[in-house]
Each structure stands twice: as C-alpha cells, then as structure tokens.
Design an enzyme around this catalytic site. Structure first.
Site, PDB file in Angstrom:
ATOM      1  N   ASP A   1       9.937  -2.824  -9.257  1.00  3.43           N
ATOM      2  CA  ASP A   1       8.942  -2.699  -8.189  1.00  3.43           C
ATOM      3  C   ASP A   1       9.190  -3.812  -7.173  1.00  3.43           C
ATOM      4  OD1 ASP A   1       6.681  -2.645  -6.616  1.00  3.43           O
ATOM      5  OD2 ASP A   1       5.267  -3.026  -8.233  1.00  3.43           O
TER       6      ASP A   1
ATOM      7  N   LYS B   1       4.416   1.735  -4.384  1.00  3.89           N
ATOM      8  CA  LYS B   1       5.581   1.325  -5.177  1.00  3.89           C
ATOM      9  C   LYS B   1       5.280   1.226  -6.673  1.00  3.89           C
ATOM     10  CE  LYS B   1       5.828  -2.599  -3.077  1.00  3.89           C
ATOM     11  NZ  LYS B   1       5.365  -3.014  -4.393  1.00  3.89           N
TER      12      LYS B   1
ATOM     13  N   GLY C   1       0.783  -1.229   0.000  1.00  3.20           N
ATOM     14  CA  GLY C   1       0.000   0.000   0.000  1.00  3.20           C
ATOM     15  C   GLY C   1       0.815   1.279   0.000  1.00  3.20           C
TER      16      GLY C   1
ATOM     17  N   THR D   1       2.838   2.472  -8.433  1.00  4.43           N
ATOM     18  CA  THR D   1       2.513   3.762  -9.039  1.00  4.43           C
ATOM     19  C   THR D   1       3.776   4.555  -9.341  1.00  4.43           C
ATOM     20  OG1 THR D   1       0.383   3.851  -7.903  1.00  4.43           O
ATOM     21  CG2 THR D   1       1.280   5.940  -8.704  1.00  4.43           C
TER      22      THR D   1
ATOM     23  N   GLU E   1      -7.069  -7.953  -0.038  1.00  2.00           N
ATOM     24  CA  GLU E   1      -6.365  -7.130   0.946  1.00  2.00           C
ATOM     25  C   GLU E   1      -7.302  -6.435   1.927  1.00  2.00           C
ATOM     26  OE1 GLU E   1      -2.414  -5.757  -1.637  1.00  2.00           O
ATOM     27  OE2 GLU E   1      -4.110  -4.382  -1.426  1.00  2.00           O
TER      28      GLU E   1
ATOM     29  N   TYR F   1      -4.018 -14.898   2.518  1.00  2.00           N
ATOM     30  CA  TYR F   1      -4.711 -13.971   3.413  1.00  2.00           C
ATOM     31  C   TYR F   1      -5.851 -14.652   4.169  1.00  2.00           C
ATOM     32  CZ  TYR F   1      -2.066  -9.952   1.782  1.00  2.00           C
ATOM     33  OH  TYR F   1      -1.047  -9.072   1.514  1.00  2.00           O
TER      34      TYR F   1
ATOM     35  N   GLU G   1       5.941  -5.898  -9.721  1.00  2.88           N
ATOM     36  CA  GLU G   1       5.724  -7.059  -8.872  1.00  2.88           C
ATOM     37  C   GLU G   1       4.581  -7.891  -9.424  1.00  2.88           C
ATOM     38  OE1 GLU G   1       5.625  -8.086  -4.180  1.00  2.88           O
ATOM     39  OE2 GLU G   1       4.661  -6.229  -4.795  1.00  2.88           O
TER      40      GLU G   1
END
Length: 211
Positions: A79, A13, A10, A15, A146, A42, A31
């Site tokens: 990234d 990176k 978040g 962007t 997320e 998760y 990435e």
C-alpha cells in the site's frame, strides 16, 4: 511477485490492497496509520512537514526490508511505495514552501541512498481519482485529522501523481476511481485480478503456443 498500489489520499489504496491480499492469500504491507506526526501536520504543515515525511520514509524502509526477506514466497502487495513518498508528497511540500530546501535535500539524500538497493514493483496499480471523488471518500471514512484537508493540497498532489505516472518506467495499470468502483462493481475487481494474472504469466515466461 511484488505489486504496489499507488494513489492519492482517499483513493482506496488500502481497501484494494486488502481485497487483493485476500484473493491471492498473500502478504500485505499497509501504509503506517499511526504516524505520530500526522495530526500535528494537518494543524501546522510548515512546522511538521519534515518530521512527518522522515517518519514515513523510515517506516517505508523498514517495510521494504521486511519485503525483501519475504521475496520468493509468492505475491506481495504494498500500500503505497517509497517513490510516492519522495516524488509526490515530500516534493509537493517543498514546492509549497512547507519544507525548506535544506530539509528536502537531506530527505532526498536518504531516499536516493536507499532506492539504489530496492527492487521496482513488478506491477504498479494506480488509482486515479478527481478531487471531488477523493473528498467524498475522505469524508466517508471519517478520519478526524483529515476532515479539514485542503482541496488545493489534494489537487496539487493529483498533478504530481499524474506527472509521475506519465514518466514512470515500469508496468502500470491505471484504474479510474471516478467511474470504476472495485468495491461496488465486482467486474472491476475481476479485471484488476486478470491484469495481475497476466503480468505474472509474462514474468514467468509462459508461452501458450508450447501447450
């Protein structure tokens, strides 16, 4: 010139990597967004931690091999680095008891083997952000897997990131995402670009007194 963008989940990176790639008309290595284990991870971190990290490691190894083939062709922006995969994410999962000692040592053997043959970034740009900033950005981008990410998990990652940066042996530019928004404030992005240019000049051995 090899430049890596580092930061927690978040932090922005991807962007920044895309913005720098456009500015310098460069090659970007983003990435992997479609790791097949990430949704399961998760939901059940203990079960899928090793699988997730091995998949990321393999992807990063392939990415770095591609980068090596592109070396000498100008700017390359990455990234997240393989070092973050190991020292931040895998290390944190091991410390949390979500990756066994046996699995962690297997992972680190592979990591150590590969990092003997890859170059260190010429410049590491670290996007530093507090947990509330990270949570805001995570919710803003809206990735379903997320949405329920644990704040304590992000806090632990932040501590490991800060420890890693404090001991990093290389050129680092720290951008404080809590107060420096390179998307909304063009001057912040220009400052980052100025640092990139300055680093390139140093690496090229440029001496202004000769001109």
């Amino acid at each position: 010139m090899y430049i890596a963008i580092a930061g927690n989940i978040g932090s922005g990176k991807t962007t920044l990597t895309q913005m720098l790639t456009e500015r310098y008309r460069a090659k970007a290595y983003l990435e992997e967004a479609n790791n097949p284990y990430i949704g399961d991870f998760y939901e059940d971190m203990n079960r899928w931690a090793f699988n997730l990290q091995i998949c990321f490691l393999g992807s990063r190894i392939q990415q770095t091999m591609d980068m090596l083939r592109e070396s000498g062709s100008g700017y390359i922006f990455q990234d997240r680095t393989i070092y973050e995969d190991a020292h931040i994410f895998a290390g944190n999962l091991h410390e949390m008891g979500l990756m066994s000692g046996r699995d962690f040592e297997t992972y680190m053997k592979l990591f150590r083997l590969f990092t003997t043959v890859i170059p260190q970034p010429d410049l590491l740009i670290y996007l530093k952000a507090d947990v509330p900033t990270l949570i805001h950005q995570i919710h803003k981008r809206g990735r379903e897997y997320e949405m329920n990410i644990d704040e304590d998990y992000l806090r632990r990652l932040n501590r490991k990131y800060n420890d890693w940066i404090d001991n990093y042996q290389g050129e680092v530019l720290v951008v404080d995402k809590n107060s420096e928004d390179f998307v909304e404030d063009a001057s912040v992005f220009e400052r980052i670009c100025a640092c990139v240019n300055e680093r390139e000049t140093k690496l090229a051995g440029y001496n202004p007194s000769l001109f």
